[in-house]
Write a protein that holds these residues in place. Structure first.
Motif, PDB file in Angstrom:
ATOM      1  N   SER A   1     -48.957  34.696  59.755  1.00 16.23           N
ATOM      2  CA  SER A   1     -48.369  35.748  58.924  1.00 16.23           C
ATOM      3  C   SER A   1     -49.472  36.622  58.357  1.00 16.23           C
ATOM      4  N   GLY A   2     -49.087  37.735  57.786  1.00  7.71           N
ATOM      5  CA  GLY A   2     -50.024  38.594  57.090  1.00  7.71           C
ATOM      6  C   GLY A   2     -50.445  37.938  55.785  1.00  7.71           C
TER       7      GLY A   2
ATOM      8  N   ALA B   1     -40.783  33.704  61.347  1.00  7.82           N
ATOM      9  CA  ALA B   1     -42.054  33.311  61.970  1.00  7.82           C
ATOM     10  C   ALA B   1     -41.837  32.043  62.795  1.00  7.82           C
ATOM     11  N   SER B   2     -42.528  31.961  63.911  1.00 14.16           N
ATOM     12  CA  SER B   2     -42.389  30.799  64.780  1.00 14.16           C
ATOM     13  C   SER B   2     -43.457  29.766  64.419  1.00 14.16           C
ATOM     14  N   PRO B   3     -43.063  28.513  64.136  1.00 17.75           N
ATOM     15  CA  PRO B   3     -44.054  27.494  63.758  1.00 17.75           C
ATOM     16  C   PRO B   3     -45.095  27.268  64.856  1.00 17.75           C
ATOM     17  N   HIS B   4     -46.261  26.815  64.446  1.00 17.06           N
ATOM     18  CA  HIS B   4     -47.307  26.403  65.387  1.00 17.06           C
ATOM     19  C   HIS B   4     -47.383  24.878  65.413  1.00 17.06           C
ATOM     20  N   LEU B   5     -47.525  24.316  66.592  1.00 22.22           N
ATOM     21  CA  LEU B   5     -47.763  22.873  66.716  1.00 22.22           C
ATOM     22  C   LEU B   5     -49.103  22.677  67.406  1.00 22.22           C
ATOM     23  N   LEU B   6     -50.047  22.087  66.680  1.00 23.68           N
ATOM     24  CA  LEU B   6     -51.364  21.799  67.251  1.00 23.68           C
ATOM     25  C   LEU B   6     -51.430  20.306  67.555  1.00 23.68           C
ATOM     26  N   VAL B   7     -51.852  19.991  68.751  1.00 23.18           N
ATOM     27  CA  VAL B   7     -51.911  18.592  69.174  1.00 23.18           C
ATOM     28  C   VAL B   7     -53.358  18.193  69.420  1.00 23.18           C
ATOM     29  N   ARG B   8     -53.778  17.116  68.753  1.00 25.29           N
ATOM     30  CA  ARG B   8     -55.129  16.564  68.968  1.00 25.29           C
ATOM     31  C   ARG B   8     -54.984  15.098  69.339  1.00 25.29           C
ATOM     32  N   HIS B   9     -55.980  14.547  70.004  1.00 19.90           N
ATOM     33  CA  HIS B   9     -55.968  13.101  70.218  1.00 19.90           C
ATOM     34  C   HIS B   9     -57.383  12.573  70.293  1.00 19.90           C
TER      35      HIS B   9
ATOM     36  N   PRO C   1     -54.807  30.417  66.078  1.00 21.34           N
ATOM     37  CA  PRO C   1     -54.864  31.822  65.669  1.00 21.34           C
ATOM     38  C   PRO C   1     -55.373  31.949  64.234  1.00 21.34           C
ATOM     39  N   SER C   2     -56.170  32.972  64.000  1.00 21.80           N
ATOM     40  CA  SER C   2     -56.834  33.079  62.694  1.00 21.80           C
ATOM     41  C   SER C   2     -55.862  33.438  61.573  1.00 21.80           C
ATOM     42  N   ASP C   3     -54.633  33.836  61.922  1.00 20.13           N
ATOM     43  CA  ASP C   3     -53.655  34.130  60.860  1.00 20.13           C
ATOM     44  C   ASP C   3     -52.745  32.944  60.574  1.00 20.13           C
ATOM     45  N   ASP C   4     -53.116  31.756  61.049  1.00 12.02           N
ATOM     46  CA  ASP C   4     -52.268  30.581  60.844  1.00 12.02           C
ATOM     47  C   ASP C   4     -52.165  30.230  59.360  1.00 12.02           C
ATOM     48  N   ARG C   5     -50.946  30.016  58.895  1.00 10.55           N
ATOM     49  CA  ARG C   5     -50.720  29.724  57.482  1.00 10.55           C
ATOM     50  C   ARG C   5     -51.123  28.301  57.110  1.00 10.55           C
ATOM     51  N   GLY C   6     -51.259  27.442  58.112  1.00 12.09           N
ATOM     52  CA  GLY C   6     -51.792  26.109  57.832  1.00 12.09           C
ATOM     53  C   GLY C   6     -53.230  26.212  57.334  1.00 12.09           C
ATOM     54  N   LEU C   7     -53.996  27.071  57.978  1.00 18.11           N
ATOM     55  CA  LEU C   7     -55.375  27.298  57.540  1.00 18.11           C
ATOM     56  C   LEU C   7     -55.408  28.071  56.218  1.00 18.11           C
ATOM     57  N   ALA C   8     -54.612  29.116  56.107  1.00 18.53           N
ATOM     58  CA  ALA C   8     -54.696  29.984  54.929  1.00 18.53           C
ATOM     59  C   ALA C   8     -54.288  29.271  53.646  1.00 18.53           C
ATOM     60  N   TYR C   9     -53.230  28.453  53.724  1.00 19.88           N
ATOM     61  CA  TYR C   9     -52.636  27.892  52.500  1.00 19.88           C
ATOM     62  C   TYR C   9     -52.334  26.393  52.590  1.00 19.88           C
ATOM     63  N   GLY C  10     -52.684  25.753  53.705  1.00 16.18           N
ATOM     64  CA  GLY C  10     -52.210  24.379  53.900  1.00 16.18           C
ATOM     65  C   GLY C  10     -50.709  24.350  54.064  1.00 16.18           C
ATOM     66  N   ASP C  11     -50.154  25.426  54.625  1.00 16.19           N
ATOM     67  CA  ASP C  11     -48.704  25.580  54.713  1.00 16.19           C
ATOM     68  C   ASP C  11     -48.185  24.897  55.988  1.00 16.19           C
ATOM     69  N   GLY C  12     -48.149  23.573  55.934  1.00 21.95           N
ATOM     70  CA  GLY C  12     -47.707  22.797  57.080  1.00 21.95           C
ATOM     71  C   GLY C  12     -47.859  21.318  56.781  1.00 21.95           C
ATOM     72  N   LEU C  13     -47.705  20.499  57.794  1.00 22.63           N
ATOM     73  CA  LEU C  13     -47.769  19.050  57.623  1.00 22.63           C
ATOM     74  C   LEU C  13     -48.288  18.396  58.883  1.00 22.63           C
ATOM     75  N   PHE C  14     -48.581  17.097  58.805  1.00 20.19           N
ATOM     76  CA  PHE C  14     -49.108  16.440  59.997  1.00 20.19           C
ATOM     77  C   PHE C  14     -48.647  15.006  60.110  1.00 20.19           C
ATOM     78  N   GLU C  15     -48.817  14.479  61.322  1.00 18.57           N
ATOM     79  CA  GLU C  15     -48.502  13.090  61.628  1.00 18.57           C
ATOM     80  C   GLU C  15     -49.650  12.528  62.445  1.00 18.57           C
ATOM     81  N   THR C  16     -49.929  11.250  62.255  1.00 14.77           N
ATOM     82  CA  THR C  16     -50.964  10.582  63.035  1.00 14.77           C
ATOM     83  C   THR C  16     -50.346   9.319  63.614  1.00 14.77           C
TER      84      THR C  16
ATOM     85  N   GLY D   1     -60.070  33.193  67.363  1.00 21.00           N
ATOM     86  CA  GLY D   1     -59.334  32.199  66.589  1.00 21.00           C
ATOM     87  C   GLY D   1     -60.293  31.263  65.863  1.00 21.00           C
ATOM     88  N   VAL D   2     -59.745  30.195  65.367  1.00 18.29           N
ATOM     89  CA  VAL D   2     -60.506  29.224  64.586  1.00 18.29           C
ATOM     90  C   VAL D   2     -60.545  27.920  65.396  1.00 18.29           C
TER      91      VAL D   2
END
Lengths: 272, 272
Positions: free
Chosen positions: B93-94, B103-111, B13-28, A11-12
């Motif tokens: 996605s491919g 497709a099931s969304p991914h939620l990444l949590v950082r702090h 995951p390396s096929d995440d569309r957030g990485l590929a296209y910025g296809d997502g959003l975030f909150e801080t 992964g990344v």
């Protein structure tokens, strides 16, 4: 140098700025066996545009990595064309838009089979309701900020191969994944690089082939009324995986289809 | 539902569309102990804007995940404020902009720890040479397409806290990571939501507090000449991690600084 990640193995890192902000760019190369005919122009563009973003990447190392991966993976495609995708990001960092000095870029490598060739007789396309915005600082860069293209592709009706996106000035600029060439009574026309979201490698190749062949070609904004059947002598989509794709109908209106642009583009010496 | 990734435990995951296209959003979110005062408006915005992108996400599950993480991580910050970052992507996605249905969304949590509070006496800011473009389809969405803000932040001179970005119409729209409130002779002014790249949760909170306090406030484009020392009665940056930050100098010109907007925003009942 860069840190290499192979998509089929790992992964990344979760702090990657490509994921966090789309802070990076990508290339998609068509490969036959262990050979990508447009490897050099792809690497040229990647290094040049990475430089515009301030992401330092040595071309020699990039090329070596690509050649190694093509040699390693060619066998599994058994002679069928495949696609090599390179995602280059600024690397990892803590929270905040400001890049940390000295971060090492990440290079993620993915590959997969090439899509089926579009029908020889041409494709059916339409206009997108999603407007295209192009920041002059980022014009032409195949960056990871592609949400406009995703939204346009998402709204694409079934059976439609591509949609054309227009800017706030009403100029028809490009497809979601293709650049445009228009046949006019005066020759060929394609929108200028400064107006493009993505300035494609295949667009550049086709332009060079047209110049080489002594064909009249201008880079000028394309207006809606130029695409009507009374003025348009043919419309072609270019993309480095698909090549030159003729348009059969645009928004339900038939357009003339010839193999002429594809012939000019792929019989030329410029290819390599 | 979504697939949860914890940044301190795993990669993406390396096929995440957030990485590929910025296809997502975030909150801080700013967190004190195990409590984020603006949790509800952050989740409201995330669910609403994910809906605009066609990323389905159940609010209840999001809230439960946030509460669990805040309870689990609070201890390590030992009373100091910290920041919870949520990155929601369309999933994997491919190749290709068109999302795969289902497709099931991914939620990444950082702090991480909250940044130091800016100086009470105000901050020094400047104008950015990087123009701001806002696609009407994406206006206000804190999407992962933030390369314009990265380029503006990257060019920010040493000692400058923030730079203001302007659109093609010459309106001063927002900072790289902040929204603007201007004190005028007639009351308060902030650029309209439809013109914003990011429509901040703190901006919305401050607007509600101003309305609540009976203060005159308009949402109207801010022009350059309104920011000169002869017309500007104070300029404030808002951001949900930093709160309300007064501007001491803009491009080297001193501006009046008061605590008034911060007082209105943080003594109000609207906070929760």
């Amino acid at each position: 140098m860069f840190q290499l990640f192979r998509a089929d193995e790992e992964g990344v890192p979760s702090d990657d700025r490509g994921l966090a902000y789309g802070d990076g760019l990508f290339e998609t190369l068509r490969v036959s066996g262990d050979h990508a005919p447009l490897l050099n122009p792809h690497l040229d563009r990647l290094v040049r545009d990475a430089g515009r973003l301030g992401i330092p990447v040595p071309r020699g190392d990039l090329e070596k990595t690509c050649l190694q991966i093509m040699a390693r993976e060619a066998g599994q495609y058994d002679g069928r064309p495949w696609v090599l995708k390179l995602i280059l990001t600024r690397g990892g960092s803590g929270r905040g838009y400001q890049p940390e000095p000295g971060a090492s870029p990440h290079l993620l490598v993915r590959h997969g089979p090439a899509p089926d060739a579009p029908p020889e007789g041409g494709v059916d396309i339409d206009f997108s309701p999603v407007p295209l915005t192009v920041n002059p600082v980022l014009a032409g860069i195949k960056s990871l900020n592609r949400l406009e293209q995703v939204m346009a592709a998402k709204a694409m009706p079934e059976g439609i191969f591509e949609v054309l996106m227009s800017n706030a000035e009403g100029q028809v600029v490009e497809g979601t994944r293709t650049n445009l060439f228009l046949a006019t009574d005066d020759g060929w026309q394609t929108p200028p690089a400064s107006t493009l979201a993505v300035c494609g490698v295949m667009r550049r190749h086709v332009l060079a082939c047209l110049h080489n062949a002594g064909e009249p070609v201008v880079e000028a904004p394309v207006t809606l009324d130029q695409l009507g059947p009374d003025r348009c002598r043919g419309l072609y989509l270019t993309n480095s995986v698909l090549g030159v794709v003729p348009v059969r109908t645009l928004a339900g209106q038939a357009l003339p289809v010839t193999r002429r642009l594809a012939t000019i583009a792929f019989s030329s010496q410029v290819m390599e």
